[in-house]
Every structure is written in C-alpha cells, then in structure tokens.
Design a protein around this motif. Structure first.
Motif, PDB file in Angstrom:
ATOM      1  N   CYS A  31       0.826  -1.217   0.000  1.00  0.00           N
ATOM      2  CA  CYS A  31       0.000   0.000   0.000  1.00  0.00           C
ATOM      3  C   CYS A  31       0.860   1.267   0.000  1.00  0.00           C
ATOM      4  CB  CYS A  31      -0.911  -0.015   1.231  1.00  0.00           C
ATOM      5  SG  CYS A  31      -2.196  -1.272   1.168  1.00  0.00           S
ATOM      6  N   VAL A  32       2.090   1.174   0.534  1.00  0.00           N
ATOM      7  CA  VAL A  32       2.961   2.362   0.564  1.00  0.00           C
ATOM      8  C   VAL A  32       3.487   2.697  -0.827  1.00  0.00           C
ATOM      9  CG1 VAL A  32       5.119   3.283   1.494  1.00  0.00           C
ATOM     10  CG2 VAL A  32       3.591   1.989   2.968  1.00  0.00           C
ATOM     11  N   VAL A  33       3.595   1.688  -1.699  1.00  0.00           N
ATOM     12  CA  VAL A  33       4.160   1.918  -3.034  1.00  0.00           C
ATOM     13  C   VAL A  33       3.347   2.951  -3.827  1.00  0.00           C
ATOM     14  CG1 VAL A  33       4.691   0.849  -5.255  1.00  0.00           C
ATOM     15  CG2 VAL A  33       5.289  -0.319  -3.130  1.00  0.00           C
ATOM     16  N   VAL A  37       4.830   6.460  -5.354  1.00  0.00           N
ATOM     17  CA  VAL A  37       4.774   6.747  -6.789  1.00  0.00           C
ATOM     18  C   VAL A  37       4.016   8.050  -7.052  1.00  0.00           C
ATOM     19  CG1 VAL A  37       3.903   5.900  -8.999  1.00  0.00           C
ATOM     20  CG2 VAL A  37       5.011   4.324  -7.414  1.00  0.00           C
ATOM     21  N   ALA A  38       2.992   8.332  -6.259  1.00  0.00           N
ATOM     22  CA  ALA A  38       2.234   9.579  -6.429  1.00  0.00           C
ATOM     23  C   ALA A  38       3.074  10.801  -6.061  1.00  0.00           C
ATOM     24  CB  ALA A  38       0.967   9.524  -5.575  1.00  0.00           C
ATOM     25  N   LEU A  39       3.964  10.645  -5.087  1.00  0.00           N
ATOM     26  CA  LEU A  39       4.833  11.768  -4.696  1.00  0.00           C
ATOM     27  C   LEU A  39       5.974  11.984  -5.687  1.00  0.00           C
ATOM     28  CD1 LEU A  39       5.166  11.161  -0.846  1.00  0.00           C
ATOM     29  CD2 LEU A  39       3.938  13.035  -1.965  1.00  0.00           C
ATOM     30  N   PHE A  40       6.362  10.952  -6.399  1.00  0.00           N
ATOM     31  CA  PHE A  40       7.548  11.029  -7.242  1.00  0.00           C
ATOM     32  C   PHE A  40       7.475  12.141  -8.294  1.00  0.00           C
ATOM     33  CE2 PHE A  40      10.067   9.633 -10.938  1.00  0.00           C
ATOM     34  CZ  PHE A  40      11.321   9.575 -10.361  1.00  0.00           C
ATOM     35  N   LEU A  52      12.607  13.993   1.410  1.00  0.00           N
ATOM     36  CA  LEU A  52      12.577  13.646   2.835  1.00  0.00           C
ATOM     37  C   LEU A  52      11.404  12.719   3.156  1.00  0.00           C
ATOM     38  CD1 LEU A  52      13.530  17.104   4.399  1.00  0.00           C
ATOM     39  CD2 LEU A  52      15.001  15.135   3.949  1.00  0.00           C
ATOM     40  N   ILE A  53      10.242  12.959   2.525  1.00  0.00           N
ATOM     41  CA  ILE A  53       9.087  12.070   2.778  1.00  0.00           C
ATOM     42  C   ILE A  53       9.368  10.668   2.235  1.00  0.00           C
ATOM     43  CG2 ILE A  53       6.670  11.687   2.199  1.00  0.00           C
ATOM     44  CD1 ILE A  53       6.285  14.709   2.208  1.00  0.00           C
ATOM     45  N   LEU A  54       9.931  10.595   1.038  1.00  0.00           N
ATOM     46  CA  LEU A  54      10.262   9.288   0.471  1.00  0.00           C
ATOM     47  C   LEU A  54      11.310   8.570   1.313  1.00  0.00           C
ATOM     48  CD1 LEU A  54      10.340  10.070  -3.369  1.00  0.00           C
ATOM     49  CD2 LEU A  54       8.615   8.788  -2.090  1.00  0.00           C
ATOM     50  N   PRO A  66      13.575   1.943  -4.694  1.00  0.00           N
ATOM     51  CA  PRO A  66      13.814   2.454  -6.058  1.00  0.00           C
ATOM     52  C   PRO A  66      13.236   3.838  -6.300  1.00  0.00           C
ATOM     53  CG  PRO A  66      13.138   0.155  -6.124  1.00  0.00           C
ATOM     54  CD  PRO A  66      12.966   0.615  -4.706  1.00  0.00           C
ATOM     55  N   VAL A  67      12.063   4.104  -5.736  1.00  0.00           N
ATOM     56  CA  VAL A  67      11.465   5.434  -5.904  1.00  0.00           C
ATOM     57  C   VAL A  67      12.321   6.487  -5.195  1.00  0.00           C
ATOM     58  CG1 VAL A  67       9.366   6.797  -5.607  1.00  0.00           C
ATOM     59  CG2 VAL A  67       9.208   4.324  -5.969  1.00  0.00           C
TER      60      VAL A  67
END
Length: 402
Positions: A31-33, A37-40, A52-54, A66-67
């Motif tokens: 679920c975190v993926v 991906v939305a923040l990327f 920092l969030i990633l 990887p993100v």
C-alpha cells in the motif's frame, strides 16, 4: 515514463523480496508503493519535501527504495549549491536510518539493531549512491553548458573584433580621403576662383567655365562629406601608413606654406626653436594637421587675407599658431557655412596628446587657431584611440579657420 519505470521497479523489488525473504506485513508495504509513486512526479517542484518524505517511507517500507533512489538522483542532479545538496542527502540518509530503526521490531526479527542495519543499507543504496551519481552528472552537464557559453562568447568576441577591424579600416579610408582629397579639392576651388576673377573682363565665356569648375569642386566636396558619413565615423588615427619621417617637420610645414602661397594666399612662416624631426610621430602629425586644416579654411573663406603661420618649439611644448586678418569683400565667393567638425577633430587630436586647443575670431577681424602640444606626451595618453568625430575638411566660418 519515469514515474511508470520507478513504479515497475518498486513492484519487481517487492515481488522478489516477498519470494526470497517472505516480508512481514506485505499488504502494508504494497500500500505504501502507490503513495511513493504519487509523490515522485512532484520531486522537481518540491525537491526537499518529496525526498525527505520518500526517505521516511523507504525506512518503513524498503520496497520504496527504487522510488527514493530515483528522487535522490534527480534532486542531486538539479541542485547547484553543494552545501544545500549535502544537507538534503545527509538529512534523507538520517531519516531513512531513523525510520528503519523505529520500524525494525515489526519488519525483522523484532530488534532495533536489525532496523538500524537495514537503515544503513537503504541510506547507502537509496540515497547516497544515487545522490553521488546525480551530483557527477549534474556537474558534468553544467560544465558542458559553461564550455558552450564560453565558446559562444569567444565566437561573439571574434565577430566583434572583426567588425571593429572593418570599422577601423573604413574610418582610416575616410580620414585618408579627407586629408588627401579634401585639401586638393580646396586648392582646385581656389585656383578656379582666381581664374574666374582674371577672366571677368577678358573672356566672359571662359569665366563661365571657371565658375562651373569652382561650383563643381564645391559639389565634389559635399559629396566627399557624404561618402565619409557612409564609411563611418573616424574612431582612430589614420595609422602609420599615412605618416612619413618628414611629416610635421620644418620642411613639411614649409612645403604646406609654399603650396598655399602658390595658390594665391599671402602667407608667412615664422619658426622658432629646433626642428621636430626628433619628436614622436603623434606630435609631428598633430602639428601637420593643425597647419593644413587651418590653411584649408583660409583657402575657402579668407583667400585674400594675410596669413601668419607660427611654430614655436622648445623642450616642453610645440605651439602652433595660424592667424589670418579680415579678408576684403570679394564678389561671388562661397558663403555657405561648414559642418563645424573639422576643428572638433583637431581639438580632440590635440587634447588626446595632453595639449590645449583654441580657435576663435579675432576682435579686429579674422580668425586664429592656437594649439599647444606637449613635446613628449605620456605613453598612456598617446596610446588612446580617438573617441569619435570625423575630420572632414575644416569649414566653420567665413573669415578663416573654424
């Protein structure tokens, strides 16, 4: 495409890790993926916050590595200031280790040491290494850009130098046309005027021809000025090609005076002091120009006046004075005013050598030009180019040099 690529990489890592190590809480990590991906895509607009969030998410769910690595690479690539880049990468590494240490009891064997070790591995692989790679490529790109800029600047400078050289050459041609052709045209006009007066009663038909010659010469002078304007303003001296060893010496000035005397001008030369053959070329040329321009104006506007050319030379100064009396009224003489740029060019030439220049009407009538030129100008002064203003034939006033 970048977002899709990192999403696929994260899912592949999740699948491999799940099969090899049977990750705990696979549903939570999966679920975190999507969140990562939305923040990327926002990493370019808000690079600090997204990285920092990633980093925090990577510590909690290692499949987000990887993100986070792609975001660290992009941020390091686009960050110019080294201190800011170091703070970002260092802060992200600490957050990865801190979040992994906090989540260690639930991710692994139930110990914080496992989380710390996992955090160290993630910090190196997901933050430090991608950040260093991005830094290298970013510096390379900026270096190539700087080299292109320098190359473009060098090309522009070369073009500017070529243009300046062409302008200089055109200005030199303009000055040579003025110095050589303008003076001769003035003499032709003078002789034509004398012939016109001589034939006034003897042969009216030939007198008309003399009038035509004088007017044609005047028109040629006007066309010469227009040609000088097309060639461009005189930005420098006429160059060493126009200078000889005799220019400005006593023999040269005597030749100018004799030439004017042959043209019908009542002119006398007074010379005091030694010859100028030992003086610098700039000084001799300035003396030559002052005398020639002043005599040219006398030819045009005061041909019947008495003229005195005085050169006084001592160890410190060369003073040149050209003075003419008030000419008697002569019928059908040219009365148009000159451009006024001749004396401007003379003044600039003398002042660039550190001297003084004065041109004014005399109270009894007539005109005088006085130039005081240092006998040995400073090198810093003589090296300056003429700043502007052409030197077409001096023609300012009806009574003499102006």
């Amino acid at each position: 495409m970048e977002t899709v690529g990192v999403a696929v990489a994260a899912l592949c890592l999740f699948t491999v890790a799940q099969r090899l190590w049977n990750l705990p809480h696979p549903g939570f990590q999966l679920c975190v993926v999507p969140l990562a991906v939305a923040l990327f895509p926002l990493r370019r607009r808000w690079p600090d916050a997204v990285l920092l969030i990633l980093a925090v998410l990577a510590g909690v769910a290692p499949v987000v590595g990887p993100v986070t690595a792609a975001a660290a690479y992009t941020v390091a690539l686009n960050t110019v200031r080294p201190r800011r880049r170091t703070r970002l990468l260092g802060g992200a590494s600490l957050l990865v280790m801190a979040s992994a240490t906090a989540a260690g009891p639930s991710l692994g064997p139930g110990r914080a040491v496992y989380g710390l070790e996992l955090g160290l591995v993630l910090a190196v692989t997901a933050v430090v290494v991608p950040g260093l790679v991005g830094t290298v490529y970013g510096q390379q790109a900026r270096l190539l850009w700087a080299l292109r800029e320098r190359g473009d600047a060098a090309v522009s400078a070369r073009r500017s130098a070529d243009s300046e050289a062409r302008t200089h050459e055109r200005s030199r041609i303009a000055a040579e046309m003025h110095d050589l052709v303008g003076h001769r045209l003035s003499l032709i006009s003078l002789h034509a005027g004398g012939l016109e007066l001589a034939l006034d009663q003897a042969d009216p038909e030939l007198r008309e021809e003399a009038v035509l010659v004088r007017r044609t010469t005047r028109d040629a002078m006007d066309e010469l000025r227009q040609a000088l304007g097309v060639l461009g303003p005189l930005g420098r001296d006429t160059g060493p090609d126009a200078l000889t060893d005799a220019t400005g010496t006593r023999a040269d000035i005597e030749a100018l005076v004799a030439e004017s005397r042959d043209g019908g001008i009542n002119v006398r030369l007074e010379w005091s002091g030694p010859d100028l053959d030992v003086r610098p070329a700039q000084v001799r040329r300035a003396v030559h120009r002052v005398v020639r321009e002043a005599l040219t104006n006398v030819h045009r506007y005061a041909m019947a006046a008495h003229v005195t050319v005085r050169v006084a030379h001592d160890d410190r100064t060369v003073q040149v004075t050209v003075r003419n009396g008030a000419p008697p009224a002569v019928a059908d003489m040219p009365s148009e005013a000159g451009s006024g740029r001749g004396l401007t060019g003379l003044r600039e030439r003398v002042e660039l050598l550190g001297g003084t220049f004065e041109a004014r009407a005399r109270p009894p009538g007539g005109f005088q030009v006085v130039a005081a030129i240092p006998a040995e100008p400073d090198d810093a002064v003589t090296g300056k180019p003429l700043a502007g203003g052409m030197e077409p034939s001096a023609s300012d006033g009806p009574d003499g040099p102006a």
